[in-house]
Design an enzyme around this catalytic site. Structure first.
Site, short mmCIF file in Angstrom:
data_model
loop_
_atom_site.label_atom_id
_atom_site.label_comp_id
_atom_site.label_asym_id
_atom_site.label_seq_id
_atom_site.Cartn_x
_atom_site.Cartn_y
_atom_site.Cartn_z
N ASP A 110 -20.59 -12.48 -2.00
CA ASP A 110 -20.86 -13.80 -1.33
C ASP A 110 -19.83 -14.85 -1.46
OD1 ASP A 110 -22.12 -11.86 1.18
OD2 ASP A 110 -23.75 -14.05 0.58
N PRO A 133 -33.01 -12.45 -5.41
CA PRO A 133 -34.16 -13.32 -5.94
C PRO A 133 -35.36 -13.81 -5.27
CG PRO A 133 -31.65 -14.47 -4.62
CD PRO A 133 -31.57 -12.77 -4.62
N GLU A 202 -26.85 -5.88 4.95
CA GLU A 202 -28.05 -6.01 3.78
C GLU A 202 -28.74 -4.88 3.91
OE1 GLU A 202 -29.21 -9.18 1.39
OE2 GLU A 202 -31.04 -9.30 3.21
C1 LIG Z 1 -28.14 -13.63 -1.00
C2 LIG Z 1 -27.92 -12.66 -0.43
O1 LIG Z 1 -28.44 -11.55 -0.49
N1 LIG Z 1 -27.31 -13.11 1.17
C3 LIG Z 1 -27.00 -12.47 2.21
C4 LIG Z 1 -28.32 -12.82 3.32
O2 LIG Z 1 -27.71 -13.68 3.94
P1 LIG Z 1 -26.91 -15.87 3.66
O3 LIG Z 1 -27.35 -17.07 3.98
O4 LIG Z 1 -26.44 -15.64 2.06
O5 LIG Z 1 -25.61 -15.02 4.71
P2 LIG Z 1 -24.08 -15.54 4.80
O6 LIG Z 1 -24.51 -17.02 6.03
O7 LIG Z 1 -24.08 -16.73 3.65
O8 LIG Z 1 -22.83 -15.03 5.03
C5 LIG Z 1 -22.59 -13.70 4.32
C6 LIG Z 1 -21.21 -14.30 3.66
O9 LIG Z 1 -20.88 -13.90 5.22
C7 LIG Z 1 -19.73 -14.93 4.55
N2 LIG Z 1 -19.34 -15.66 6.23
C8 LIG Z 1 -20.41 -16.22 7.06
C9 LIG Z 1 -20.56 -16.25 8.20
C10 LIG Z 1 -18.93 -17.32 8.14
O10 LIG Z 1 -19.12 -17.79 9.20
N3 LIG Z 1 -18.12 -17.16 8.11
C11 LIG Z 1 -18.01 -16.37 6.99
O11 LIG Z 1 -16.57 -15.91 5.61
C12 LIG Z 1 -19.44 -15.32 3.40
O12 LIG Z 1 -18.33 -14.71 2.77
C13 LIG Z 1 -20.78 -15.24 3.23
O13 LIG Z 1 -20.79 -15.64 1.95
O14 LIG Z 1 -28.24 -12.19 4.60
C14 LIG Z 1 -26.26 -11.53 4.63
C15 LIG Z 1 -26.57 -10.28 6.52
O15 LIG Z 1 -27.28 -11.18 7.04
C16 LIG Z 1 -26.02 -10.97 4.19
O16 LIG Z 1 -26.31 -9.30 3.61
C17 LIG Z 1 -25.90 -12.17 2.12
O17 LIG Z 1 -25.02 -11.68 1.66
MN LIG Z 2 -23.85 -16.09 1.19
#
Ligand SMILES: CC(=O)N[C@H]1[C@@H](OP(=O)(O)OP(=O)(O)OC[C@H]2O[C@@H](n3ccc(=O)[nH]c3=O)[C@H](O)[C@@H]2O)O[C@H](CO)[C@H](O)[C@@H]1O
Ligand SMILES: [Mn+2]
Length: 253
Positions: A110, A133, A202
């Site tokens: 991420d 986590p 995920e």
């Molecule tokens: C800590 C962890 O395990 N995080 C997971 C979790 O939420 P997260 O809240 O961590 O998801 P997130 O919003 O960070 O999105 C995952 C990734 O997609 C990309 N992104 C997303 C939105 C956007 O507008 N632009 C963009 O580039 C970016 O690389 C981001 O890091 O669940 C997601 C799926 O539901 C992913 O599996 C994430 O990896």
């Molecule tokens: Mn994330």
């Protein structure tokens, strides 16, 4: 250099590392890359592949010797869920078309994250997963697996080893290719049936790891909640989420 790094260093490895930054997530690129320069596979050959819909907004980051960054333009997507899920297909194709012969291992991370402590060769393995986590110490029945049998990500109650984070996984090209291809196929089949797994890719990753056990399991030190979130249960924060306002940063929150 730690002993384990110096042993692996003799193999002259290249670690490909992928990261996606679409929409407002481009704001996370700089800290991600700069902190990686400080802590992530220091002394190794590392090739970052950054997928973005705005190549012009990628900041200049000074990379160390034997470290490089390739920026790849991708189409923007409206839903954050689609951006997150679509990573599997992009990774599958990257491994097929670009990485063969170029890298030994690949990690997929991420971007809304930073490195705070060393991440080195101890993390290498054929197929590598990280304990989530928030759920590493939860009982199995609280894991947020997909529970609807209609989805290919379905895991019945009582099954499952761990709840793995979607934000960090890796391994050899062959194993990560099989993982990403399988998850992409299952995401597509679910989409045709109009079902989206509760935690998107995920959920499918967790199903894949149930059927194809990781050869290495990393502790939540390798994907912590955040640098200011009580880290009592772990010894050191190596890689953690950075704070973000979901409503502000996602196009559809
Ligand atoms: C800590 C962890 O395990 N995080 C997971 C979790 O939420 P997260 O809240 O961590 O998801 P997130 O919003 O960070 O999105 C995952 C990734 O997609 C990309 N992104 C997303 C939105 C956007 O507008 N632009 C963009 O580039 C970016 O690389 C981001 O890091 O669940 C997601 C799926 O539901 C992913 O599996 C994430 O990896
Ligand atoms: Mn994330």
């Amino acid at each position: 250099m730690p002993v384990i790094d110096s042993i692996y260093k003799q193999q002259n490895l290249t670690i490909a590392t992928t990261v996606f930054a679409l929409g407002k997530y481009t704001r996370f690129i700089k800290d991600f890359l700069e902190s990686a320069e400080q802590h992530y596979f220091v002394g190794f050959r590392v090739h970052f592949y950054l997928f973005t819909d705005q190549p012009e907004s990628v900041p200049e980051v000074k990379m160390g010797e034997n470290r490089s960054l390739t920026v790849l333009k991708v189409q923007s997507l409206n839903r954050w869920q689609d951006i997150s899920m679509n990573r599997m297909e992009k990774l599958e194709k990257l491994i097929e078309n670009e990485l063969a012969g170029e890298a030994d291992y690949v990690f997929c991370l991420d971007v809304d994250t930073m490195f705070y402590g060393r991440w080195g060769a101890e993390s290498l393995g054929r197929l590598v997963g990280v304990m989530h986590p928030w759920l590493f110490d939860a009982p199995r029945d609280q894991f947020t697996y997909e529970r609807r049998p209609e989805s290919l990500a379905y895991i019945p109650a009582g099954e499952g080893d761990y709840y793995y984070a979607g934000a960090a996984f890796g391994g050899t090209l062959e194993d990560v290719h099989n993982l990403t291809k399988t998850c992409r196929e299952h995401l597509n089949i679910d989409a045709v049936k109009s079902i989206e797994a509760v935690w998107q890719e995920e959920s499918h990753l967790n199903k894949y790891f149930l059927l194809n056990k990781p050869s290495k399991l990393l502790s939540p030190e390798y994907m912590w909640r955040g640098i200011n979130e009580g880290a009592a249960p772990i010894k050191i924060v190596r890689f953690a989420n950075v704070p973000k306002n979901y409503a502000e940063v996602r196009s559809n929150a």
